[in-house]
Design a protein around this motif. Structure first.
Motif, PDB file in Angstrom:
ATOM      1  N   SER A 343       0.843  -1.198   0.000  1.00 33.89           N
ATOM      2  CA  SER A 343       0.000   0.000   0.000  1.00 33.89           C
ATOM      3  C   SER A 343       0.877   1.246   0.000  1.00 33.89           C
ATOM      4  CB  SER A 343      -0.895   0.017   1.243  1.00 33.89           C
ATOM      5  OG  SER A 343      -1.588  -1.206   1.367  1.00 33.89           O
ATOM      6  N   LEU A 344       0.647   2.129  -0.974  1.00 33.55           N
ATOM      7  CA  LEU A 344       1.391   3.393  -1.051  1.00 33.55           C
ATOM      8  C   LEU A 344       0.684   4.444  -0.190  1.00 33.55           C
ATOM      9  CD1 LEU A 344       2.092   3.570  -4.909  1.00 33.55           C
ATOM     10  CD2 LEU A 344       3.604   2.715  -3.089  1.00 33.55           C
ATOM     11  N   PRO A 345       1.408   5.477   0.237  1.00 28.52           N
ATOM     12  CA  PRO A 345       0.755   6.523   1.044  1.00 28.52           C
ATOM     13  C   PRO A 345      -0.359   7.205   0.246  1.00 28.52           C
ATOM     14  CG  PRO A 345       3.154   6.815   1.026  1.00 28.52           C
ATOM     15  CD  PRO A 345       2.835   5.761   0.014  1.00 28.52           C
ATOM     16  N   ILE A 346      -1.538   7.292   0.840  1.00 28.16           N
ATOM     17  CA  ILE A 346      -2.621   8.060   0.218  1.00 28.16           C
ATOM     18  C   ILE A 346      -3.515   8.592   1.330  1.00 28.16           C
ATOM     19  CG2 ILE A 346      -4.241   6.131  -0.125  1.00 28.16           C
ATOM     20  CD1 ILE A 346      -4.880   7.478  -2.899  1.00 28.16           C
ATOM     21  N   SER A 347      -3.892   9.859   1.235  1.00 25.53           N
ATOM     22  CA  SER A 347      -4.840  10.452   2.178  1.00 25.53           C
ATOM     23  C   SER A 347      -5.188  11.832   1.650  1.00 25.53           C
ATOM     24  CB  SER A 347      -4.235  10.585   3.580  1.00 25.53           C
ATOM     25  OG  SER A 347      -3.389  11.713   3.633  1.00 25.53           O
ATOM     26  N   GLN A 348      -6.119  12.502   2.342  1.00 21.82           N
ATOM     27  CA  GLN A 348      -6.535  13.832   1.887  1.00 21.82           C
ATOM     28  C   GLN A 348      -5.476  14.895   2.125  1.00 21.82           C
ATOM     29  OE1 GLN A 348      -7.700  11.999   4.421  1.00 21.82           O
ATOM     30  NE2 GLN A 348      -9.249  13.076   5.609  1.00 21.82           N
ATOM     31  N   VAL A 349      -4.412  14.562   2.895  1.00 26.44           N
ATOM     32  CA  VAL A 349      -3.392  15.589   3.175  1.00 26.44           C
ATOM     33  C   VAL A 349      -2.061  15.330   2.467  1.00 26.44           C
ATOM     34  CG1 VAL A 349      -4.407  16.346   5.363  1.00 26.44           C
ATOM     35  CG2 VAL A 349      -2.737  14.470   5.371  1.00 26.44           C
ATOM     36  N   ILE A 350      -2.011  14.337   1.594  1.00 25.32           N
ATOM     37  CA  ILE A 350      -0.804  14.144   0.774  1.00 25.32           C
ATOM     38  C   ILE A 350      -0.726  15.327  -0.208  1.00 25.32           C
ATOM     39  CG2 ILE A 350       0.192  12.717  -1.087  1.00 25.32           C
ATOM     40  CD1 ILE A 350       0.512  11.128   1.324  1.00 25.32           C
ATOM     41  N   THR A 351       0.446  15.969  -0.280  1.00 27.37           N
ATOM     42  CA  THR A 351       0.585  17.122  -1.177  1.00 27.37           C
ATOM     43  C   THR A 351       0.961  16.657  -2.592  1.00 27.37           C
ATOM     44  OG1 THR A 351       2.947  17.345  -0.729  1.00 27.37           O
ATOM     45  CG2 THR A 351       1.452  18.540   0.743  1.00 27.37           C
ATOM     46  N   ASP A 352       0.829  17.566  -3.557  1.00 21.58           N
ATOM     47  CA  ASP A 352       1.219  17.252  -4.935  1.00 21.58           C
ATOM     48  C   ASP A 352       2.692  16.837  -4.995  1.00 21.58           C
ATOM     49  OD1 ASP A 352      -1.309  17.976  -5.588  1.00 21.58           O
ATOM     50  OD2 ASP A 352      -0.767  19.834  -6.632  1.00 21.58           O
ATOM     51  N   GLU A 353       3.529  17.539  -4.235  1.00 20.73           N
ATOM     52  CA  GLU A 353       4.972  17.242  -4.244  1.00 20.73           C
ATOM     53  C   GLU A 353       5.237  15.845  -3.686  1.00 20.73           C
ATOM     54  OE1 GLU A 353       3.757  20.207  -2.663  1.00 20.73           O
ATOM     55  OE2 GLU A 353       3.902  21.061  -4.675  1.00 20.73           O
ATOM     56  N   GLU A 354       4.510  15.520  -2.608  1.00 24.48           N
ATOM     57  CA  GLU A 354       4.700  14.181  -2.029  1.00 24.48           C
ATOM     58  C   GLU A 354       4.255  13.098  -3.012  1.00 24.48           C
ATOM     59  OE1 GLU A 354       4.250  14.920   2.776  1.00 24.48           O
ATOM     60  OE2 GLU A 354       2.439  14.926   1.553  1.00 24.48           O
ATOM     61  N   ALA A 355       3.140  13.349  -3.685  1.00 22.38           N
ATOM     62  CA  ALA A 355       2.643  12.373  -4.659  1.00 22.38           C
ATOM     63  C   ALA A 355       3.668  12.180  -5.778  1.00 22.38           C
ATOM     64  CB  ALA A 355       1.298  12.827  -5.226  1.00 22.38           C
ATOM     65  N   GLU A 356       4.288  13.288  -6.182  1.00 24.05           N
ATOM     66  CA  GLU A 356       5.292  13.223  -7.238  1.00 24.05           C
ATOM     67  C   GLU A 356       6.501  12.386  -6.783  1.00 24.05           C
ATOM     68  OE1 GLU A 356       6.370  17.157  -8.656  1.00 24.05           O
ATOM     69  OE2 GLU A 356       8.049  16.295  -9.777  1.00 24.05           O
ATOM     70  N   THR A 357       6.907  12.586  -5.533  1.00 19.56           N
ATOM     71  CA  THR A 357       8.032  11.805  -5.000  1.00 19.56           C
ATOM     72  C   THR A 357       7.691  10.313  -4.937  1.00 19.56           C
ATOM     73  OG1 THR A 357       8.654  13.706  -3.660  1.00 19.56           O
ATOM     74  CG2 THR A 357       9.611  11.596  -3.034  1.00 19.56           C
ATOM     75  N   VAL A 358       6.455  10.011  -4.536  1.00 16.66           N
ATOM     76  CA  VAL A 358       6.041   8.599  -4.483  1.00 16.66           C
ATOM     77  C   VAL A 358       6.160   7.994  -5.878  1.00 16.66           C
ATOM     78  CG1 VAL A 358       4.087   7.028  -4.097  1.00 16.66           C
ATOM     79  CG2 VAL A 358       4.505   8.911  -2.492  1.00 16.66           C
ATOM     80  N   VAL A 359       5.637   8.689  -6.881  1.00 20.80           N
ATOM     81  CA  VAL A 359       5.669   8.185  -8.257  1.00 20.80           C
ATOM     82  C   VAL A 359       7.113   7.973  -8.719  1.00 20.80           C
ATOM     83  CG1 VAL A 359       5.230   8.846 -10.669  1.00 20.80           C
ATOM     84  CG2 VAL A 359       3.436   9.136  -8.954  1.00 20.80           C
ATOM     85  N   LYS A 360       7.958   8.983  -8.512  1.00 17.52           N
ATOM     86  CA  LYS A 360       9.359   8.888  -8.970  1.00 17.52           C
ATOM     87  C   LYS A 360      10.071   7.724  -8.301  1.00 17.52           C
ATOM     88  CE  LYS A 360      10.455  13.562 -10.445  1.00 17.52           C
ATOM     89  NZ  LYS A 360      10.721  14.896  -9.899  1.00 17.52           N
ATOM     90  N   THR A 361       9.818   7.560  -7.022  1.00 11.74           N
ATOM     91  CA  THR A 361      10.506   6.499  -6.285  1.00 11.74           C
ATOM     92  C   THR A 361      10.040   5.123  -6.763  1.00 11.74           C
ATOM     93  OG1 THR A 361      10.481   8.034  -4.422  1.00 11.74           O
ATOM     94  CG2 THR A 361      11.225   5.811  -3.964  1.00 11.74           C
ATOM     95  N   VAL A 362       8.729   4.964  -6.940  1.00 14.60           N
ATOM     96  CA  VAL A 362       8.224   3.665  -7.434  1.00 14.60           C
ATOM     97  C   VAL A 362       8.777   3.406  -8.834  1.00 14.60           C
ATOM     98  CG1 VAL A 362       6.167   2.368  -8.129  1.00 14.60           C
ATOM     99  CG2 VAL A 362       6.125   3.721  -6.027  1.00 14.60           C
ATOM    100  N   ASN A 363       8.794   4.441  -9.665  1.00 17.80           N
ATOM    101  CA  ASN A 363       9.265   4.261 -11.049  1.00 17.80           C
ATOM    102  C   ASN A 363      10.751   3.927 -11.131  1.00 17.80           C
ATOM    103  OD1 ASN A 363       6.750   4.611 -12.109  1.00 17.80           O
ATOM    104  ND2 ASN A 363       7.059   6.744 -12.717  1.00 17.80           N
ATOM    105  N   SER A 364      11.513   4.341 -10.128  1.00 19.08           N
ATOM    106  CA  SER A 364      12.960   4.108 -10.194  1.00 19.08           C
ATOM    107  C   SER A 364      13.367   2.735  -9.646  1.00 19.08           C
ATOM    108  CB  SER A 364      13.708   5.210  -9.440  1.00 19.08           C
ATOM    109  OG  SER A 364      13.387   5.143  -8.064  1.00 19.08           O
ATOM    110  N   PHE A 365      12.405   1.996  -9.125  1.00 19.02           N
ATOM    111  CA  PHE A 365      12.734   0.671  -8.567  1.00 19.02           C
ATOM    112  C   PHE A 365      13.019  -0.342  -9.683  1.00 19.02           C
ATOM    113  CE2 PHE A 365      11.042  -3.617  -7.497  1.00 19.02           C
ATOM    114  CZ  PHE A 365      11.973  -3.977  -6.543  1.00 19.02           C
ATOM    115  N   ARG A 366      14.107  -1.076  -9.528  1.00 18.57           N
ATOM    116  CA  ARG A 366      14.399  -2.211 -10.405  1.00 18.57           C
ATOM    117  C   ARG A 366      14.507  -3.457  -9.542  1.00 18.57           C
ATOM    118  NH1 ARG A 366      12.800   0.960 -12.955  1.00 18.57           N
ATOM    119  NH2 ARG A 366      13.637   2.230 -14.628  1.00 18.57           N
ATOM    120  N   GLN A 367      14.072  -4.561 -10.097  1.00 12.24           N
ATOM    121  CA  GLN A 367      14.000  -5.817  -9.361  1.00 12.24           C
ATOM    122  C   GLN A 367      15.268  -6.135  -8.566  1.00 12.24           C
ATOM    123  OE1 GLN A 367      13.184  -9.101 -11.946  1.00 12.24           O
ATOM    124  NE2 GLN A 367      14.223 -10.472 -10.543  1.00 12.24           N
TER     125      GLN A 367
END
Ligand SMILES: *Cc1c(COP(=O)(O)O)cnc(C)c1O
Length: 372
Positions: A343-367
């Motif tokens: 489960s990734l962080p999600i709530s009504q107080v996650i900021t746009d910047e935080e969401a962007e960091t979550v995306v970048k971090t997930v996208n940079s993962f390699r097996q």
């Protein structure tokens, strides 16, 4: 570190109103079974779209009391069976076994993670009295097929709505789709109290009266006990706070959906399976759950790189010691889900910047990142 859930920040959003509501109750000297709870029950019933709402102490009690009421009303008896998804949170199952009823575990669908409605009928026996659907992760589990099966077999439809407050199916709110529904106001839920809280919603008057008595020592008239009940009440102070937060629920759920939409369009990683959304009305994203064959590596990678992720849930009910008789059951879809979800962080107080960091971090993962 992007925290999985920041409840303090959520509270800050409505801080003034909440302090005023809490002070009103404190100064009133009336802490149980009063006008705050009455008002919240009315407003919550209206929000859900049912005739009745009964506040109780927590979500587990809501489900326990629903089943206890069906037993008191002669609709169920000890040893009867209740169909329930195998991949639910333990509370759905505890509510059933606590009443000496038998949970019949049905596998979920691998795409929706909700109970697989094509596998329900084969689980029905002459002892089956109800289907308990669980709107897991905030997504509607109800389907027309489930409604039709309940009608045809004369089964009660119970909703575990603990994770899906504000979710809709064809314009109706979950918690109004079946015969009775259990709700949780645990602090981390979409509508969270400042401690424990729960509710039962229904359209049936006799059932509502039975539930209300059961939650209050088995009594509807002071010192007259019609049932061997329990003490499970929603406090006045919690009701007053929930009544404030209910006004913001749709707006808060919309923010969760916006973040979910952002994750769904921006996360691109072959190691990650994203949740599938059929209809944006039918998901309030209590959790944003992804899957990966390399889940444990991904979890560690995210935590090492400033994104707190969690697993809901690491071990399914049938593999728990509490249900050791079931440990040998084979439920491959459920087991696969528990091995792969994150489960990734999600709530009504996650900021746009935080969401962007979550995306970048997930996208940079390699097996193999952790093995290098
Ligand atoms: C949280 C939860 C419950 C129980 O609610 P509590 O208020 O914690 O007792 C029941 N079912 C599900 C699916 C839940 O997530």
């Amino acid at each position: 570190m992007i925290k999985f859930l920041e409840i303090q920040k959520i509270t800050q959003k409505y801080s003034d109103e909440i302090h005023r509501a809490a002070s009103r109750v404190i100064d009133s000297g009336w802490y149980l079974l009063g006008e705050e709870t009455n008002r919240f029950e009315k407003n919550y019933a209206h929000f859900i779209g049912t005739n009745y709402c009964i506040g109780v102490a927590n979500g587990l009690d809501a489900l326990r009391i629903i089943l206890k009421a069906y037993i008191e009303l002669g609709i169920m008896q000890e040893g009867d069976e209740v169909i329930v998804p195998a991949n639910t949170f333990i509370a759905s199952i505890l509510a059933i076994t606590d009443n000496r009823l038998i949970p019949v575990l049905v596998e979920p669908d691998i795409n929706s993670y909700q109970i697989d409605d094509t596998k329900i009928e084969e689980a029905i026996s002459p002892k089956t009295k109800a289907i308990m659907i669980v709107h897991l992760y905030g997504q509607c589990a109800y389907t027309d097929k489930i409604g039709e099966i309940c009608k045809r077999h004369g089964l009660k439809l119970i909703e575990d709505n603990a994770q899906a407050t504000g979710c809709k199916f064809n314009g109706k709110i979950t918690g109004s789709l079946g015969d009775a529904s259990g709700h949780s106001f645990y602090p981390g839920k979409n509508l969270g109290a400042f401690g424990d809280g729960g509710a039962i919603t229904t359209n049936n008057k006799e059932f509502a009266e039975t539930v209300r008595a059961l939650a209050n020592y088995g009594s509807n008239v002071k010192y007259v006990f019609d049932y061997q009940g329990l003490n499970s009440r929603l406090d006045e102070i919690q009701a007053a706070i929930l009544d404030v937060k209910l006004n913001y629920l749709d707006e808060d759920n919309q923010r969760r959906k916006d973040i979910a939409r952002y994750f769904l369009t921006r996360i691109h990683n072959p190691e990650v399976i994203l949740p599938k959304v059929q209809d944006w009305e039918s998901h309030v994203f209590h959790l944003f759950v992804i899957r990966s064959a390399h889940r444990d590596n991904l979890l560690q990678y995210l935590n090492n790189n400033g994104v707190q992720a969690l697993i809901h849930y690491p071990v399914p009910p049938h593999k728990q010691k509490a249900y050791r008789d079931w440990n040998k059951l084979s439920l491959p879809v459920t087991e696969k889900i528990h091995n792969e979800v994150l489960s990734l962080p999600i709530s009504q107080v996650i900021t746009d910047e935080e969401a962007e960091t979550v995306v970048k971090t997930v996208n940079s993962f390699r097996q193999n990142d952790l093995n290098k």
